[in-house]
Design an enzyme around this catalytic site. Structure first.
Site, PDB file in Angstrom:
ATOM      1  N   GLY A  12       0.789  -1.235   0.000  1.00 19.16           N
ATOM      2  CA  GLY A  12       0.000   0.000   0.000  1.00 19.16           C
ATOM      3  C   GLY A  12       0.818   1.281   0.000  1.00 19.16           C
ATOM      4  O   GLY A  12       0.317   2.336   0.375  1.00 19.16           O
ATOM      5  N   THR A  13       2.078   1.213  -0.490  1.00 21.50           N
ATOM      6  CA  THR A  13       2.860   2.460  -0.487  1.00 21.50           C
ATOM      7  C   THR A  13       2.323   3.459  -1.513  1.00 21.50           C
ATOM      8  O   THR A  13       2.379   4.669  -1.284  1.00 21.50           O
ATOM      9  CB  THR A  13       4.360   2.204  -0.735  1.00 21.50           C
ATOM     10  N   ASN A  14       1.802   2.969  -2.623  1.00 23.19           N
ATOM     11  CA  ASN A  14       1.193   3.898  -3.592  1.00 23.19           C
ATOM     12  C   ASN A  14      -0.082   4.509  -3.023  1.00 23.19           C
ATOM     13  O   ASN A  14      -0.347   5.702  -3.220  1.00 23.19           O
ATOM     14  CB  ASN A  14       0.918   3.188  -4.922  1.00 23.19           C
ATOM     15  N   ARG A  90      -5.527  -8.572  -8.969  1.00 30.64           N
ATOM     16  CA  ARG A  90      -6.592  -9.389  -9.570  1.00 30.64           C
ATOM     17  C   ARG A  90      -6.992  -8.753 -10.885  1.00 30.64           C
ATOM     18  O   ARG A  90      -7.002  -7.527 -11.007  1.00 30.64           O
ATOM     19  CB  ARG A  90      -7.832  -9.403  -8.680  1.00 30.64           C
ATOM     20  N   LEU A  91      -7.398  -9.609 -11.812  1.00 29.46           N
ATOM     21  CA  LEU A  91      -7.898  -9.100 -13.091  1.00 29.46           C
ATOM     22  C   LEU A  91      -9.397  -8.844 -12.940  1.00 29.46           C
ATOM     23  O   LEU A  91     -10.141  -9.735 -12.521  1.00 29.46           O
ATOM     24  CB  LEU A  91      -7.645 -10.168 -14.163  1.00 29.46           C
ATOM     25  N   ASN A 106      -4.712   2.255 -13.389  1.00 28.03           N
ATOM     26  CA  ASN A 106      -3.771   1.321 -12.773  1.00 28.03           C
ATOM     27  C   ASN A 106      -2.348   1.857 -12.930  1.00 28.03           C
ATOM     28  O   ASN A 106      -2.048   2.596 -13.866  1.00 28.03           O
ATOM     29  CB  ASN A 106      -3.867  -0.046 -13.473  1.00 28.03           C
ATOM     30  N   HIS A 108       1.718   0.389 -13.103  1.00 31.42           N
ATOM     31  CA  HIS A 108       2.484  -0.847 -13.306  1.00 31.42           C
ATOM     32  C   HIS A 108       3.964  -0.499 -13.378  1.00 31.42           C
ATOM     33  O   HIS A 108       4.352   0.454 -14.066  1.00 31.42           O
ATOM     34  CB  HIS A 108       2.023  -1.544 -14.594  1.00 31.42           C
TER      35      HIS A 108
HETATM   36  C1  GAR Z   1       3.579  -1.398  -7.305  1.00 30.53           C
HETATM   37  O1  GAR Z   1       4.913  -1.473  -7.743  1.00 30.53           O
HETATM   38  C2  GAR Z   1       2.631  -1.442  -8.473  1.00 30.53           C
HETATM   39  O2  GAR Z   1       3.108  -0.791  -9.618  1.00 30.53           O
HETATM   40  C3  GAR Z   1       2.514  -2.930  -8.707  1.00 30.53           C
HETATM   41  O3  GAR Z   1       2.399  -3.463  -7.420  1.00 30.53           O
HETATM   42  C4  GAR Z   1       3.190  -2.661  -6.530  1.00 30.53           C
HETATM   43  C5  GAR Z   1       2.355  -2.350  -5.324  1.00 30.53           C
HETATM   44  O4  GAR Z   1       3.133  -1.720  -4.336  1.00 30.53           O
HETATM   45  N1  GAR Z   1       1.389  -3.256  -9.544  1.00 30.53           N
HETATM   46  C6  GAR Z   1       1.415  -4.195 -10.467  1.00 30.53           C
HETATM   47  O5  GAR Z   1       2.368  -4.935 -10.648  1.00 30.53           O
HETATM   48  C7  GAR Z   1       0.153  -4.314 -11.304  1.00 30.53           C
HETATM   49  N2  GAR Z   1       0.304  -5.271 -12.311  1.00 30.53           N
HETATM   50  P1  GAR Z   1       2.429  -0.969  -3.138  1.00 30.53           P
HETATM   51  O6  GAR Z   1       1.403  -1.968  -2.546  1.00 30.53           O
HETATM   52  O7  GAR Z   1       3.535  -0.688  -2.175  1.00 30.53           O
HETATM   53  O8  GAR Z   1       1.757   0.253  -3.669  1.00 30.53           O
END
Ligand code: GAR
EC number: 2.1.2.2
Length: 199
Positions: A12-14, A90-91, A106, A108
């Site tokens: 959950g850092t984003n 999840r898709l 999203n 990525h």
């Molecule tokens: C992030 O790097 C995000 O880009 C990636 O999961 C991580 C979540 O980090 N998402 C994907 O790979 C989507 N296909 P976070 O939980 O620390 O935000």
């Protein structure tokens, strides 16, 4: 203020980076809830610490269809305009995406279309790329596939470890996602095929 929901599966850092910018008033949004498919996602605790409403999506008990029906109800009840995926692994089904009129975004950690799916940073590292990056895109029914809203490239540094690259990519993510969401919520999107521009 635009009501948004944030979906996550992990740290959950984003979500935290976005929530901080919403709380400071920099992004004109209201986070209606933070939802996860995983009860043990650390991101749920981080959301609770910030006083955000958290929701567990019942993928385990009700399967994908039931969980998406549950989410649809919540989104409608709360008047959520945009769904923001922040590490949601999840898709979403095409019927869910079209019911939401494509208003799902999203992030990525690669330069799509290279390295979709899980562990994109590790995939790129193992491939030996010289350049990788971050993509923010609209969500369609395919994995990490919808029209691109923003991309930022990073060149690998000589002798850089995978850990250091991950840190740099996350740092870019935390800035780029907020910047793109801010633009998205205050602009009209113009589509030419897959090409999207902000009006
Ligand atoms: C992030 O790097 C995000 O880009 C990636 O999961 C991580 C979540 O980090 N998402 C994907 O790979 C989507 N296909 P976070 O939980 O620390 O935000």
């Amino acid at each position: 203020m635009t009501p948004i929901a944030i979906l996550l599966s992990g740290r959950g850092t984003n979500m935290v980076a976005l929530a901080d910018r919403v709380a400071s008033g920099d992004i004109d949004a209201d986070i209606a809830f933070v939802a996860s498919d995983r009860a043990d996602a650390p991101g749920l605790d981080r959301a609770k610490e910030r006083g955000l409403r958290t929701v567990l999506l019942p993928y385990g008990e009700r399967g994908k269809e039931g969980a998406e029906a549950f989410l649809t109800r919540l989104v409608e009840d709360e008047g959520v305009d945009w769904i923001v995926l922040a590490g949601f692994m999840r898709l979403l089904s095409s019927s869910f995406v079209s019911r939401q009129c494509g208003k799902i975004v999203n992030i990525h950690p690669s330069l799509l279309p290279s390295f979709p799916g899980v562990d994109a940073i590790g995939q790129a590292w193992n491939y030996g790329v010289a350049v990788t990056g971050v993509t923010v895109h609209l969500v369609d029914e395919k994995m990490d596939h919808g029209p691109i809203l923003a991309q930022e490239a990073l060149s690998l540094k000589g002798g850089e470890s995978l850990h250091d690259l991950e840190e740099r990519i996350h740092h870019v993510e935390h800035r780029l996602y907020g910047d793109t969401l801010k633009r998205l919520l205050s602009s009209r999107l113009i589509f030419e095929g897959r090409r999207v521009t902000f009006d």
